[in-house]
Design a protein around this motif. Structure first.
Motif, PDB file in Angstrom:
ATOM      1  N   ILE A  24     -45.501  53.360 -15.926  1.00 52.93           N
ATOM      2  CA  ILE A  24     -44.663  51.750 -15.671  1.00 52.93           C
ATOM      3  C   ILE A  24     -45.592  51.197 -15.073  1.00 52.93           C
ATOM      4  O   ILE A  24     -46.346  51.512 -14.102  1.00 52.93           O
ATOM      5  CB  ILE A  24     -43.336  52.434 -14.476  1.00 52.93           C
ATOM      6  N   PRO A  25     -45.684  50.092 -15.342  1.00 51.52           N
ATOM      7  CA  PRO A  25     -46.843  49.141 -14.932  1.00 51.52           C
ATOM      8  C   PRO A  25     -46.351  48.545 -13.495  1.00 51.52           C
ATOM      9  O   PRO A  25     -45.515  47.780 -13.394  1.00 51.52           O
ATOM     10  CB  PRO A  25     -46.969  47.863 -16.034  1.00 51.52           C
ATOM     11  N   ILE A  26     -47.523  48.974 -12.632  1.00 49.91           N
ATOM     12  CA  ILE A  26     -47.085  48.303 -11.366  1.00 49.91           C
ATOM     13  C   ILE A  26     -48.459  48.178 -10.784  1.00 49.91           C
ATOM     14  O   ILE A  26     -49.428  48.698 -11.113  1.00 49.91           O
ATOM     15  CB  ILE A  26     -46.623  49.500 -10.200  1.00 49.91           C
ATOM     16  N   LEU A 160     -38.878  56.530  -4.579  1.00 53.74           N
ATOM     17  CA  LEU A 160     -37.540  56.265  -5.309  1.00 53.74           C
ATOM     18  C   LEU A 160     -37.091  57.028  -6.407  1.00 53.74           C
ATOM     19  O   LEU A 160     -36.186  57.487  -6.872  1.00 53.74           O
ATOM     20  CB  LEU A 160     -38.112  54.781  -5.915  1.00 53.74           C
ATOM     21  N   LEU A 164     -33.786  58.873  -7.289  1.00 55.23           N
ATOM     22  CA  LEU A 164     -33.118  59.157  -8.627  1.00 55.23           C
ATOM     23  C   LEU A 164     -32.982  60.454  -8.825  1.00 55.23           C
ATOM     24  O   LEU A 164     -31.858  60.799  -9.443  1.00 55.23           O
ATOM     25  CB  LEU A 164     -34.141  58.299  -9.364  1.00 55.23           C
TER      26      LEU A 164
ATOM     27  N   LEU B 188     -39.157  47.563 -18.605  1.00 60.45           N
ATOM     28  CA  LEU B 188     -39.697  48.357 -17.589  1.00 60.45           C
ATOM     29  C   LEU B 188     -40.860  47.672 -16.681  1.00 60.45           C
ATOM     30  O   LEU B 188     -41.289  48.095 -15.889  1.00 60.45           O
ATOM     31  CB  LEU B 188     -40.555  49.546 -18.264  1.00 60.45           C
ATOM     32  N   LEU B 193     -39.434  46.871  -8.057  1.00 63.68           N
ATOM     33  CA  LEU B 193     -39.705  48.526  -8.525  1.00 63.68           C
ATOM     34  C   LEU B 193     -38.246  49.191  -8.571  1.00 63.68           C
ATOM     35  O   LEU B 193     -38.045  50.170  -9.391  1.00 63.68           O
ATOM     36  CB  LEU B 193     -40.112  49.012  -7.241  1.00 63.68           C
ATOM     37  N   ARG B 194     -37.266  48.903  -7.819  1.00 65.76           N
ATOM     38  CA  ARG B 194     -35.929  49.740  -7.507  1.00 65.76           C
ATOM     39  C   ARG B 194     -35.430  49.420  -8.960  1.00 65.76           C
ATOM     40  O   ARG B 194     -34.734  50.556  -9.659  1.00 65.76           O
ATOM     41  CB  ARG B 194     -34.934  48.945  -6.546  1.00 65.76           C
ATOM     42  N   ARG B 196     -36.815  48.622 -11.729  1.00 65.14           N
ATOM     43  CA  ARG B 196     -37.637  49.429 -13.028  1.00 65.14           C
ATOM     44  C   ARG B 196     -37.291  50.985 -12.949  1.00 65.14           C
ATOM     45  O   ARG B 196     -37.148  51.510 -14.063  1.00 65.14           O
ATOM     46  CB  ARG B 196     -39.190  49.014 -12.769  1.00 65.14           C
ATOM     47  N   ILE B 197     -37.260  51.528 -11.749  1.00 65.07           N
ATOM     48  CA  ILE B 197     -36.814  52.916 -11.738  1.00 65.07           C
ATOM     49  C   ILE B 197     -35.344  53.038 -12.326  1.00 65.07           C
ATOM     50  O   ILE B 197     -35.247  54.229 -13.146  1.00 65.07           O
ATOM     51  CB  ILE B 197     -36.976  53.264 -10.073  1.00 65.07           C
ATOM     52  N   ILE B 200     -35.181  53.590 -15.874  1.00 61.33           N
ATOM     53  CA  ILE B 200     -35.768  54.777 -16.566  1.00 61.33           C
ATOM     54  C   ILE B 200     -34.570  55.520 -17.028  1.00 61.33           C
ATOM     55  O   ILE B 200     -34.671  56.247 -17.955  1.00 61.33           O
ATOM     56  CB  ILE B 200     -36.475  55.422 -15.558  1.00 61.33           C
TER      57      ILE B 200
END
Lengths: 188, 267
Positions: A24-26, A160, A164, B188, B193-194, B196-197, B200
């Motif tokens: 995931i691009p960060i 995070l 999840l 994505l 960030l939230r 994007r997660i 998933i």
């Protein structure tokens, strides 16, 4: 060991590799889903089999299959980031042990178990980072830098994922209750 | 995708390719351990020479070895510079402002860099000349004494082989699912960030469902073909220990003894 147990453990080892593949691009740090597979392996397979599946993943990488975030090969042992991989193996065990021993079933308690396994992973990661810089590369870095690059920068995304994952485990685990009994996988 | 099944293995027909994975594994393990004994020009020179001879014996194109060294190039450079600047001893070579370079520091930095290079070269050589599957077989045989204390060595080697087979398939599957979800508008790469997660989840659910089904099918296939574990199993590929393997082990033993003696005598 039953054929089913073997194939499920192999599956979770493969899923960990797939986790490294989904990026995931960060900005600044590579963020992958690897750690998700660590929590799941521990929680769904139980401590012993979860441990085996992660060990299997690490060994596959070490014998040269490019399943780690930057490739594979035996030389990876001497990389400063190898500690996280040791952490995965033990983290899966910790997660499975906590969930099984205390029969955790609420989201919150599963989250705490995941957190414990997250801390295990980072503990080994940071210690290895610090020690390998000091002993193997003979280039010591300070504790502050170790914590900054080894913990503070990469941890938010993993936290995070932790949340999840506790949701996933909470939903999935009761449905496969027989799954982890007697150190073998039974699933209907 | 093929890259994944065979790993870094580069097919060939050299002495190193023909060696038994067991003898290669043992030698590399010993070499990586004794490298920390070396502490002088002669000892490092010997190890480096040994590594170069093995590279030549493998008949691999040199660019493959180079490719193995490339990822650690930055670490090598960094280690070299930090060591040159921070280590003291011997005659001063350059003394300019904050930069102090001494001959002792330079030599030490070269040693450390050589050490890392040799380790990476040897291990790269091992993975380049051994296919992952025979690696797994070799590990199974080498660790088989552990069966006595109830470590599931055979099962573990089998898990490794199965997982090797699973990885490319699942990768293809993941790729397909990612594309399918992207076509449905899952994203994505943007948003906080939230979010994007959260994106998933629609990726994971189909992946898990299909991969669990695959594992189930495999278990069923194994059972219907009568898999019952280690006892009485025959193999398609048998490992063969030849005289070459014994010679390699003897050579490595000589090298170890030479290094230990040189360390004691201080050569």
């Amino acid at each position: 060991m039953k054929a089913k147990t073997i194939s499920y453990v192999a599956l979770f080892a493969a899923l960990t590799a797939i986790g490294a593949f989904i990026k995931i691009p960060i900005p600044y740090i590579p963020f992958t889903l690897q750690i998700l597979a660590v929590y799941l392996a521990g929680a769904l397979l139980g401590p012993r089999l979860g441990f085996l599946s992660q060990l299997c993943y690490v060994l596959i990488g070490l014998i040269g299959v490019p399943v780690f975030t930057d490739g594979g090969g035996l030389g990876y042992v001497f990389k400063p980031t190898f500690g996280y991989l040791i952490g995965y193996v033990l983290g899966a065990y910790v997660n499975g042990w906590l969930i099984e021993r205390f029969r955790l079933s609420s989201i919150k308690s599963i989250f705490l178990a995941n957190l414990a396994s997250l801390i295990t992973v980072y503990l080994f990661g940071c210690v290895w980072l610090y020690e390998s810089m000091k002993w193997f590369l003979q280039t010591p870095i300070s504790v502050y830098h170790t914590l900054l690059y080894g913990f503070i920068l990469p941890v938010p995304g993993d936290l995070l994922l932790c949340a999840l994952c506790s949701l996933i485990i909470y939903q999935v685990r009761p449905r496969i209750a027989q799954f982890v009994k007697n150190k073998e996988v039974h699933v209907q | 995708m093929n890259n994944l099944i065979i790993g870094q293995y580069f097919p060939g027909d050299s002495y190193l390719h023909r060696l038994d994975p067991r003898s290669k594994l043992i030698s590399v393990f010993i070499l990586v351990c004794i490298i920390f004994i070396a502490n002088s020009w002669t000892t490092y020179g010997m190890l480096f020479l040994f590594t170069c001879i093995s590279v030549m014996a493998s008949k691999l194109p040199l660019r493959f070895i180079y490719r193995g060294l490339k990822p650690i190039f930055f670490i090598l450079l960094f280690t070299f510079i930090v060591n040159v600047l921070s280590m003291d001893g011997g005659k001063p070579l350059i003394d300019y402002g904050v930069i102090h370079i001494t001959s002792g520091g330079l030599v030490f930095a070269i040693f450390i860099t050589l050490r890392i290079m040799i380790i990476v070269m040897i291990t790269t050589l091992l993975t380049l000349t051994t296919p992952p599957i025979s690696f797994a077989d070799g590990i199974e045989v080498l660790f088989s004494p552990l069966k006595k204390i109830k470590v599931p060595v055979h099962e573990f080697a089998l898990m490794m082989s199965i997982s090797l087979r699973f990885i490319p398939t699942l990768m293809e599957e993941t790729d397909k699912i990612m594309k399918a979800q992207a076509a449905r508008g899952s994203d994505l790469s943007t948003g906080p960030l939230r979010q994007r997660i959260k994106a998933i989840v629609p990726l994971l659910v189909p992946l898990f469902v299909s991969s669990f089904k695959r594992a189930d099918d495999l278990a069923m296939a194994m059972e219907s073909r009568g898999y019952r574990g280690d006892v009485g199993r025959t193999r398609l590929r048998e490992l063969k220990w030849s005289s070459c393997d014994s010679i390699v082990l003897v050579l490595v033993t000589f090298l170890v003894m030479a290094l230990i003696l040189m360390r004691i005598w201080g050569i």
